[in-house]
Design a protein around this motif. Sequence first.
Motif, PDB file in Angstrom:
ATOM      1  N   THR A   1       0.001  -0.359  -5.600  1.00  0.00           N
ATOM      2  CA  THR A   1       1.446  -0.130  -5.699  1.00  0.00           C
ATOM      3  C   THR A   1       1.730   1.126  -6.510  1.00  0.00           C
ATOM      4  OG1 THR A   1       1.896  -2.499  -5.621  1.00  0.00           O
ATOM      5  CG2 THR A   1       3.640  -1.100  -6.474  1.00  0.00           C
ATOM      6  N   THR A   2       2.707   1.880  -6.053  1.00  0.00           N
ATOM      7  CA  THR A   2       3.167   3.045  -6.795  1.00  0.00           C
ATOM      8  C   THR A   2       4.680   3.092  -6.709  1.00  0.00           C
ATOM      9  OG1 THR A   2       2.851   5.427  -7.142  1.00  0.00           O
ATOM     10  CG2 THR A   2       3.065   4.682  -4.865  1.00  0.00           C
TER      11      THR A   2
ATOM     12  N   LEU B   1       6.363   1.658  -3.443  1.00  0.00           N
ATOM     13  CA  LEU B   1       5.585   1.562  -2.209  1.00  0.00           C
ATOM     14  C   LEU B   1       4.343   0.743  -2.503  1.00  0.00           C
ATOM     15  CD1 LEU B   1       5.625   5.349  -1.212  1.00  0.00           C
ATOM     16  CD2 LEU B   1       7.075   3.571  -0.215  1.00  0.00           C
ATOM     17  N   SER B   2       3.958  -0.098  -1.547  1.00  0.00           N
ATOM     18  CA  SER B   2       2.740  -0.890  -1.706  1.00  0.00           C
ATOM     19  C   SER B   2       1.940  -0.881  -0.420  1.00  0.00           C
ATOM     20  CB  SER B   2       3.062  -2.335  -2.081  1.00  0.00           C
ATOM     21  OG  SER B   2       3.502  -2.438  -3.405  1.00  0.00           O
TER      22      SER B   2
ATOM     23  N   TYR C   1      -1.161  -3.401   5.721  1.00  0.00           N
ATOM     24  CA  TYR C   1       0.290  -3.486   5.706  1.00  0.00           C
ATOM     25  C   TYR C   1       0.789  -2.566   4.595  1.00  0.00           C
ATOM     26  CZ  TYR C   1       0.224  -7.850   8.488  1.00  0.00           C
ATOM     27  OH  TYR C   1       0.049  -8.798   9.466  1.00  0.00           O
ATOM     28  N   THR C   2       1.792  -1.759   4.890  1.00  0.00           N
ATOM     29  CA  THR C   2       2.430  -0.944   3.860  1.00  0.00           C
ATOM     30  C   THR C   2       3.925  -1.242   3.862  1.00  0.00           C
ATOM     31  OG1 THR C   2       2.772   0.933   5.346  1.00  0.00           O
ATOM     32  CG2 THR C   2       0.709   0.878   4.114  1.00  0.00           C
ATOM     33  N   PHE C   3       4.510  -1.237   2.690  1.00  0.00           N
ATOM     34  CA  PHE C   3       5.938  -1.539   2.638  1.00  0.00           C
ATOM     35  C   PHE C   3       6.611  -0.794   1.484  1.00  0.00           C
ATOM     36  CE2 PHE C   3       3.443  -4.938   0.742  1.00  0.00           C
ATOM     37  CZ  PHE C   3       4.018  -5.178  -0.493  1.00  0.00           C
ATOM     38  N   GLU C   4       7.907  -0.576   1.666  1.00  0.00           N
ATOM     39  CA  GLU C   4       8.759   0.107   0.690  1.00  0.00           C
ATOM     40  C   GLU C   4       9.807  -0.882   0.205  1.00  0.00           C
ATOM     41  OE1 GLU C   4      12.060   3.771   0.703  1.00  0.00           O
ATOM     42  OE2 GLU C   4      10.525   3.647   2.285  1.00  0.00           O
ATOM     43  N   PHE C   5      10.062  -0.877  -1.102  1.00  0.00           N
ATOM     44  CA  PHE C   5      11.028  -1.833  -1.635  1.00  0.00           C
ATOM     45  C   PHE C   5      11.636  -1.315  -2.935  1.00  0.00           C
ATOM     46  CE2 PHE C   5       6.973  -2.758  -3.554  1.00  0.00           C
ATOM     47  CZ  PHE C   5       7.233  -3.199  -4.838  1.00  0.00           C
ATOM     48  N   THR C   6      12.719  -1.946  -3.343  1.00  0.00           N
ATOM     49  CA  THR C   6      13.347  -1.616  -4.620  1.00  0.00           C
ATOM     50  C   THR C   6      13.478  -2.884  -5.458  1.00  0.00           C
ATOM     51  OG1 THR C   6      15.585  -1.909  -3.740  1.00  0.00           O
ATOM     52  CG2 THR C   6      14.650   0.317  -3.671  1.00  0.00           C
TER      53      THR C   6
ATOM     54  N   ARG D   1       0.904  -1.167   0.000  1.00  0.00           N
ATOM     55  CA  ARG D   1       0.000   0.000   0.000  1.00  0.00           C
ATOM     56  C   ARG D   1       0.869   1.122   0.000  1.00  0.00           C
ATOM     57  NH1 ARG D   1      -4.415   2.054   3.388  1.00  0.00           N
ATOM     58  NH2 ARG D   1      -3.809   3.441   3.996  1.00  0.00           N
ATOM     59  N   ARG D   2       1.122   1.543   0.010  1.00  0.00           N
ATOM     60  CA  ARG D   2       0.795   2.907  -0.039  1.00  0.00           C
ATOM     61  C   ARG D   2       1.884   3.362  -0.915  1.00  0.00           C
ATOM     62  NH1 ARG D   2      -2.979   4.907   4.186  1.00  0.00           N
ATOM     63  NH2 ARG D   2      -3.884   3.002   4.912  1.00  0.00           N
TER      64      ARG D   2
END
Length: 238
Positions: free
Chosen positions: A211-212, A197-198, A181-186, A34-35
């Motif tokens: 997802t963005t 970000l999701s 749940y929100t998470f940041e990834f590469t 999310r997000r």
Amino acid sequence: MASLQNSPAIHRTLFPNSFSQLGLQKHGQFRCCRRGVSLLVRAEQVSTTNREDGPGRRQVLAVGAIGSWVSLVNQTSISFAAETKKGFLAVMDKKDGYSFLYPFGWQEVVIDGQDKVFKDVIEPLESVSVNMIPTVKQDIRELGSPQEVAEALIKKVLAPPSQKTKLVEAVEHDVDGKAYYTFEFTVQAPNFTRHALSAITIGNGKFYTVTTGANERRWEKMKDKLHTVIDSFQIFNV
């Protein structure tokens, strides 16, 4: 707690034929969730050259975006777009029960397997997408911790197995009593890295993923906007 990737229950719930369920290709393509955004991006179409956006070109694109927005409003669709926060438009899907904001100027595109996608017409990695799959689960916490679920989703769905991924952060938060749940990834491809970000949640018998993201070289410029997109995502009962 057993590993999420090794859990048969989670695989049956979250990843049954996961790539075909979400309309993703396993090789040569990248749909970023999310997000965050699910957008199909072919690696050979993405240039790593830093481009300056001329004001004339941006103005022409803005006019085109306004025309597309007017056309969208005129359609008898259950989704609608309207100006809310400065610089953003709002989308509400009354049929599937979700809403979110996206940056003004992004245009809606149709991608197989995605419920809704908006993207920048110049920067192909800047986009937001929403996807849903059926589930019998009632709460996202039934699938595991934020870190477990994020790691599995990134590796199984959001990135091809040949690309290097990194989970930066995964957290849980509540909105009106609903867990997200929100998470940041590469995700690192041969000629670009996408910083994404999701946000994920469960409701209405569906597992929602939004997802963005953006090219890593534009992350610092775009991250506040992208966080606004993810933080705006909410589901409601239908």
